[in-house]
Write a protein that holds these residues in place. Sequence first.
Motif, short mmCIF file in Angstrom:
data_model
loop_
_atom_site.label_atom_id
_atom_site.label_comp_id
_atom_site.label_asym_id
_atom_site.label_seq_id
_atom_site.Cartn_x
_atom_site.Cartn_y
_atom_site.Cartn_z
N ILE A 68 -3.08 5.03 5.04
CA ILE A 68 -3.89 5.82 6.11
C ILE A 68 -5.23 5.68 6.10
O ILE A 68 -5.98 5.48 7.04
CB ILE A 68 -3.35 7.33 5.72
N ILE A 69 -5.77 5.48 4.79
CA ILE A 69 -7.36 5.45 4.56
C ILE A 69 -7.72 3.99 5.22
O ILE A 69 -8.79 4.10 6.13
CB ILE A 69 -7.49 5.20 3.17
N LEU B 115 0.70 -1.33 -0.05
CA LEU B 115 -0.05 -0.03 -0.25
C LEU B 115 0.91 1.17 -0.04
O LEU B 115 1.91 1.46 0.51
CB LEU B 115 -0.88 -0.01 1.06
N ASP B 116 0.51 2.27 -0.85
CA ASP B 116 1.18 3.59 -0.78
C ASP B 116 0.75 4.46 0.64
O ASP B 116 -0.35 3.76 1.25
CB ASP B 116 1.02 4.25 -1.75
N GLY C 222 10.13 9.85 1.25
CA GLY C 222 9.05 8.67 1.16
C GLY C 222 8.99 8.10 -0.47
O GLY C 222 10.11 8.38 -1.22
N LYS C 223 7.94 7.46 -0.80
CA LYS C 223 7.98 6.65 -1.92
C LYS C 223 7.23 7.42 -2.88
O LYS C 223 7.13 7.20 -4.19
CB LYS C 223 7.18 5.44 -1.90
N ASP C 224 6.59 8.71 -2.57
CA ASP C 224 5.73 9.63 -3.72
C ASP C 224 5.51 11.03 -3.09
O ASP C 224 5.85 11.11 -1.66
CB ASP C 224 4.56 9.01 -3.94
N VAL D 208 0.81 5.22 11.74
CA VAL D 208 1.73 5.08 10.54
C VAL D 208 3.20 4.64 11.28
O VAL D 208 3.65 5.85 12.14
CB VAL D 208 1.91 6.54 9.59
N PRO D 209 3.83 3.81 10.82
CA PRO D 209 5.21 3.65 11.42
C PRO D 209 6.38 4.41 10.71
O PRO D 209 6.21 4.50 9.47
CB PRO D 209 5.62 1.91 11.07
N ILE D 210 7.01 5.15 11.41
CA ILE D 210 7.96 5.92 10.88
C ILE D 210 9.39 5.75 11.30
O ILE D 210 9.69 5.31 12.42
CB ILE D 210 7.83 7.42 11.14
N SER D 211 10.41 5.60 10.23
CA SER D 211 11.60 5.54 10.55
C SER D 211 12.40 6.96 10.60
O SER D 211 12.18 7.95 9.98
CB SER D 211 12.47 4.92 9.30
#
Length: 564
Positions: free
Chosen positions: A98-99, A92-93, A302-304, A155-158
């Motif tokens: 989030i949705i 998932l993006d 991020g990825k986008d 949302v997991p964040i690094s």
Amino acid sequence: MWLLQRVIPNDLLIWLAHPLQNANNFTYCAIGLATVLGGGIFSTLIRYVLVKRELAQKRKEKLSKCQNALKQLESDVLGTLSSSEREKIIKLDLSQLIIKLQAEEITPSQVLSAYQSKAIEVNKQLNCLVEPITEASEQAKAVEQLPEKGPLYGVPISLKDNYSLKGYDCTLGCARFVNLPYSKDAVIVQVLKKQGAIPFVKTNVPQTMISWETTNPMFGMTRNPYDTTRGVGGSSGGETALIAGGGSILGFGSDVGGSIRIPANMCGVYGLKPTDMRISNKGMAPILKGQTCVCSSYGPLGKDVDSLVIAMKAMCVPEMSLLDPTIPYKPFNMEVFESKRKLKIGFYLQDGFFHAVPAMERAVLEAKQILESRGHEVMEWNYPNIGLKGMLTFVISLSGDGGEELFELVHGDAVDSSLKNTIRLLSIPKFVRKFLGFVLNFIEFKESVTNDWIDKGLDAVICPGFACPALPLNTALLATGSVSYTSLYNVLNYPTGSLPVTKVISEDNEKMKNYPVKDLWHRAVKKFMRGSEGLPVNVQVAALPWQEELVLRIMKEIQTDLKK
Ligand SMILES: CCCCCCCCCCCCCCCCCC(=O)NCCO
């Protein structure tokens, strides 16, 4: 004396004492001075050896502590999700994730497990992690109980290693910072947690972070997911390797000379360096503390583009300014981001200081074409000697203390070979700095570039993401000057984003035969482009200070049309 008599034979003692019996005052002084000096040198040497040994021990202990924590996490998450459940989450993006989280179709704990296990898997191949945040699982359960869901709910964040977290070191790859846990989360971390995000890992950096090769004597070298024989750039290289490898959906880095954008370019990741003071730096692990000409900015990876927008929206909230009153409250302006106003955009393919390789030029031309096809006016922007002037300003700003702080950070520690050269380059003697500062008036340079943009009516500029794509491991120091493409926008303090536009193709490398070998740096780049086909190539988008939304809008337009 008693000890001396026992250890040294009597005859030898008499012989040694003989000159003293007939010595005059001068001789006594000379002997005294020699003894003091010798003693001083000896004790400094002993101290140096002891510090070196202590730091080596600290490195070893820290590495094994982090590795054990990762092993423990691996066994904790084992079997919590089936591999198909995990892959469904990972693919998932961020917007989709989030949705699903907000609709309670998946839980923060499930998402966290998926990313924890993926991050461990990616780390085995790329060595991008420092350590896991062990409280993450508890925090995920705690947010599930909250009556309200924040925008980053679950949302997991690094986080790059220099993001301070209560109870954790920020080592910056330096042994002297081991076992110095922070007593508080940095303001950014507090805000992100408040918005529902779950920090779950800290990621690797170059020693001191003043380098763009992510390696240090404690945690070693981070490798590129596109080609593990190549580096990831830096200094937020652990972040971009992890994101590109699929082990994180949203990461945070810092950038004083390109540290968000260089590794974004090397790993084909999206990154944003905001204007200094748009995002708080309060509580972060400090580096180059005294210098104020070029400051570290903190921003998302991020990825986008949407991931960067989501992160900026979540951070630009009143809470940030309440916790750090030096940050003006400036909410994310969706109107600017969504505006359809036609823009005037400048572009350049070369900065005149370091020659960008053909793949980097092609990427800018592709982005230019997209923007033109959307009706924007795109014109060549050539400010005379921008690369050299920007680079000199950057180097003189960073070396204001003659490299003293960098020396101090690594004193007694094993010094990474990638850093040695940089320290040498930044140890510019005071008279040279003064002379260069005299020749080049920083304030005038900054003002003059900004005036040029205003006079030409430019809204933004697009240019190469860096001089070249990822280089082989341990070779960044051979092309140090290529940082001119990113450090310029730190000097100007313009918000700048980096986005992947294309990949190196064989036609690009065929054109390398005409690549100008002006010096050893260019010779190295020419050599290392062999076999670079398939590596990602990014473009930078810069705008005037505080225009992060405009930068992101242009990035989004390019991304949208690239996907078509
Ligand atoms: C005629 C000009 C001579 C130029 C000499 C070039 C010397 C350059 C040395 C500086 C290299 C610094 C690399 C910095 C990489 C990025 C660092 C960064 O952004 N760190 C993040 C900290 O938050």
